[in-house]
Motif scaffolding. Sequence first.
Motif, PDB file in Angstrom:
ATOM      1  N   GLY A  32       0.794  -1.014   0.075  1.00 56.33           N
ATOM      2  CA  GLY A  32      -0.112   0.306  -0.203  1.00 56.33           C
ATOM      3  C   GLY A  32       0.887   1.262  -0.051  1.00 56.33           C
ATOM      4  N   PHE A  33       1.998   1.089  -0.289  1.00 59.88           N
ATOM      5  CA  PHE A  33       2.969   2.233  -0.142  1.00 59.88           C
ATOM      6  C   PHE A  33       2.577   3.031  -1.685  1.00 59.88           C
ATOM      7  CE2 PHE A  33       5.181  -0.091   2.970  1.00 59.88           C
ATOM      8  CZ  PHE A  33       5.214   0.601   3.836  1.00 59.88           C
ATOM      9  N   HIS A  34       2.817   4.439  -1.418  1.00 53.47           N
ATOM     10  CA  HIS A  34       2.920   5.111  -2.774  1.00 53.47           C
ATOM     11  C   HIS A  34       4.425   5.304  -3.224  1.00 53.47           C
ATOM     12  CE1 HIS A  34       1.829   8.021  -5.918  1.00 53.47           C
ATOM     13  NE2 HIS A  34       2.811   8.803  -5.416  1.00 53.47           N
ATOM     14  N   ARG A  35       5.258   5.658  -2.179  1.00 52.25           N
ATOM     15  CA  ARG A  35       6.846   5.982  -2.551  1.00 52.25           C
ATOM     16  C   ARG A  35       7.572   5.304  -1.430  1.00 52.25           C
ATOM     17  NH1 ARG A  35       9.752  10.147  -4.940  1.00 52.25           N
ATOM     18  NH2 ARG A  35      11.655  10.619  -3.922  1.00 52.25           N
ATOM     19  N   LEU A  36       8.570   4.762  -2.089  1.00 49.93           N
ATOM     20  CA  LEU A  36       9.740   4.098  -1.063  1.00 49.93           C
ATOM     21  C   LEU A  36      11.042   4.806  -1.535  1.00 49.93           C
ATOM     22  CD1 LEU A  36       8.816   0.439  -1.353  1.00 49.93           C
ATOM     23  CD2 LEU A  36       8.495   1.867   0.539  1.00 49.93           C
ATOM     24  N   GLU A  37      11.843   5.065  -0.477  1.00 46.74           N
ATOM     25  CA  GLU A  37      13.097   5.771  -0.858  1.00 46.74           C
ATOM     26  C   GLU A  37      14.153   4.799   0.028  1.00 46.74           C
ATOM     27  OE1 GLU A  37      13.072   9.690   0.809  1.00 46.74           O
ATOM     28  OE2 GLU A  37      11.879  10.687  -0.643  1.00 46.74           O
ATOM     29  N   LEU A  38      15.261   5.027  -0.528  1.00 44.63           N
ATOM     30  CA  LEU A  38      16.416   4.418   0.012  1.00 44.63           C
ATOM     31  C   LEU A  38      17.739   5.178  -0.085  1.00 44.63           C
ATOM     32  CD1 LEU A  38      18.642   2.670  -1.748  1.00 44.63           C
ATOM     33  CD2 LEU A  38      16.876   1.240  -2.040  1.00 44.63           C
ATOM     34  N   GLN A  39      18.662   5.329   0.767  1.00 40.01           N
ATOM     35  CA  GLN A  39      19.930   6.188   0.667  1.00 40.01           C
ATOM     36  C   GLN A  39      21.098   5.294   0.872  1.00 40.01           C
ATOM     37  OE1 GLN A  39      19.372   9.481   2.715  1.00 40.01           O
ATOM     38  NE2 GLN A  39      19.310   8.868   4.576  1.00 40.01           N
ATOM     39  N   HIS A  40      22.226   5.504   0.401  1.00 40.03           N
ATOM     40  CA  HIS A  40      23.427   4.635   0.583  1.00 40.03           C
ATOM     41  C   HIS A  40      24.485   5.496   0.256  1.00 40.03           C
ATOM     42  CE1 HIS A  40      24.772   4.213  -3.543  1.00 40.03           C
ATOM     43  NE2 HIS A  40      23.407   4.060  -4.008  1.00 40.03           N
ATOM     44  N   ALA A  41      25.627   5.401   0.996  1.00 48.25           N
ATOM     45  CA  ALA A  41      26.817   6.299   0.969  1.00 48.25           C
ATOM     46  C   ALA A  41      27.404   6.396  -0.564  1.00 48.25           C
ATOM     47  CB  ALA A  41      28.122   5.556   1.896  1.00 48.25           C
ATOM     48  N   VAL A  42      27.612   7.353  -1.079  1.00 51.82           N
ATOM     49  CA  VAL A  42      28.142   7.508  -2.592  1.00 51.82           C
ATOM     50  C   VAL A  42      29.125   6.427  -2.980  1.00 51.82           C
ATOM     51  CG1 VAL A  42      29.186   9.045  -4.301  1.00 51.82           C
ATOM     52  CG2 VAL A  42      27.410   9.859  -2.891  1.00 51.82           C
ATOM     53  N   GLY A  43      29.984   6.292  -1.975  1.00 55.88           N
ATOM     54  CA  GLY A  43      31.238   5.223  -2.221  1.00 55.88           C
ATOM     55  C   GLY A  43      30.791   3.873  -2.109  1.00 55.88           C
ATOM     56  N   ASN A  44      29.528   3.462  -1.907  1.00 54.27           N
ATOM     57  CA  ASN A  44      29.088   2.170  -1.746  1.00 54.27           C
ATOM     58  C   ASN A  44      28.501   1.495  -3.160  1.00 54.27           C
ATOM     59  OD1 ASN A  44      27.953  -0.310  -1.257  1.00 54.27           O
ATOM     60  ND2 ASN A  44      27.294   0.276   0.958  1.00 54.27           N
ATOM     61  N   MET A  45      29.181   1.325  -4.108  1.00 58.47           N
ATOM     62  CA  MET A  45      28.584   0.956  -5.556  1.00 58.47           C
ATOM     63  C   MET A  45      27.832  -0.102  -5.410  1.00 58.47           C
ATOM     64  SD  MET A  45      29.314   3.705  -6.818  1.00 58.47           S
ATOM     65  CE  MET A  45      28.831   3.231  -8.338  1.00 58.47           C
ATOM     66  N   ALA A  46      28.289  -1.222  -4.712  1.00 59.66           N
ATOM     67  CA  ALA A  46      27.229  -2.577  -4.716  1.00 59.66           C
ATOM     68  C   ALA A  46      26.054  -2.086  -4.068  1.00 59.66           C
ATOM     69  CB  ALA A  46      28.045  -3.376  -3.606  1.00 59.66           C
ATOM     70  N   SER A  47      25.957  -1.075  -3.326  1.00 56.45           N
ATOM     71  CA  SER A  47      24.348  -1.003  -2.872  1.00 56.45           C
ATOM     72  C   SER A  47      23.456  -0.266  -3.849  1.00 56.45           C
ATOM     73  CB  SER A  47      24.325   0.063  -1.535  1.00 56.45           C
ATOM     74  OG  SER A  47      24.768  -0.756  -0.347  1.00 56.45           O
ATOM     75  N   CYS A  72      25.279  11.007   0.263  1.00 50.85           N
ATOM     76  CA  CYS A  72      24.539   9.736  -0.241  1.00 50.85           C
ATOM     77  C   CYS A  72      23.701   9.920  -1.337  1.00 50.85           C
ATOM     78  CB  CYS A  72      23.798   9.408   1.160  1.00 50.85           C
ATOM     79  SG  CYS A  72      22.486  10.474   1.267  1.00 50.85           S
ATOM     80  N   HIS A  73      23.757   8.836  -1.947  1.00 47.26           N
ATOM     81  CA  HIS A  73      22.628   8.765  -3.103  1.00 47.26           C
ATOM     82  C   HIS A  73      21.348   8.493  -2.635  1.00 47.26           C
ATOM     83  CE1 HIS A  73      25.913   7.572  -6.493  1.00 47.26           C
ATOM     84  NE2 HIS A  73      25.904   9.032  -6.211  1.00 47.26           N
ATOM     85  N   LEU A  74      20.359   9.103  -3.302  1.00 46.56           N
ATOM     86  CA  LEU A  74      18.799   9.211  -2.980  1.00 46.56           C
ATOM     87  C   LEU A  74      18.383   8.169  -3.989  1.00 46.56           C
ATOM     88  CD1 LEU A  74      16.467   9.499  -1.293  1.00 46.56           C
ATOM     89  CD2 LEU A  74      16.234  11.639  -2.398  1.00 46.56           C
ATOM     90  N   HIS A  75      17.466   7.213  -3.878  1.00 42.82           N
ATOM     91  CA  HIS A  75      16.837   6.326  -4.864  1.00 42.82           C
ATOM     92  C   HIS A  75      15.563   6.201  -4.316  1.00 42.82           C
ATOM     93  CE1 HIS A  75      20.487   4.510  -6.722  1.00 42.82           C
ATOM     94  NE2 HIS A  75      21.130   4.656  -5.527  1.00 42.82           N
ATOM     95  N   ALA A  76      14.467   6.209  -5.240  1.00 45.15           N
ATOM     96  CA  ALA A  76      13.182   6.020  -4.998  1.00 45.15           C
ATOM     97  C   ALA A  76      12.478   5.239  -6.085  1.00 45.15           C
ATOM     98  CB  ALA A  76      12.370   7.210  -4.759  1.00 45.15           C
ATOM     99  N   ARG A  77      11.274   4.534  -5.547  1.00 45.36           N
ATOM    100  CA  ARG A  77      10.409   3.900  -6.339  1.00 45.36           C
ATOM    101  C   ARG A  77       8.858   4.564  -6.034  1.00 45.36           C
ATOM    102  NH1 ARG A  77      10.612  -2.229  -7.634  1.00 45.36           N
ATOM    103  NH2 ARG A  77       9.015  -1.315  -9.140  1.00 45.36           N
ATOM    104  N   VAL A  78       7.875   4.716  -7.164  1.00 47.15           N
ATOM    105  CA  VAL A  78       6.851   5.331  -6.889  1.00 47.15           C
ATOM    106  C   VAL A  78       5.868   4.359  -7.490  1.00 47.15           C
ATOM    107  CG1 VAL A  78       5.457   7.278  -7.567  1.00 47.15           C
ATOM    108  CG2 VAL A  78       7.705   7.524  -7.031  1.00 47.15           C
TER     109      VAL A  78
END
Length: 58
Positions: free
Chosen positions: A1-16, A44-50
């Motif tokens: 039931g989520f409209h938006r999910l976000e995740l963030q990780h350190a810029v240097g963490n390329m695996a994430s 950090c990088h900000l990623h999201a799914r809507v």
Amino acid sequence: GFHRLELQHAVGNMASCRVALKSGFALEGTKRSALLHADGWHDCHLHARVRGDRRPEV
């Protein structure tokens, strides 16, 4: 039931970053000095799914 999910990780963490992209989370930008680690502040990088985003192809 989520409209938006976000995740963030350190810029240097390329695996994430790869996991986020393969999971369908779009890279939206860089948050400067947003994560505090033992050695100081990191960008950090900000990623999201809507809801309605296309699912990633496997």
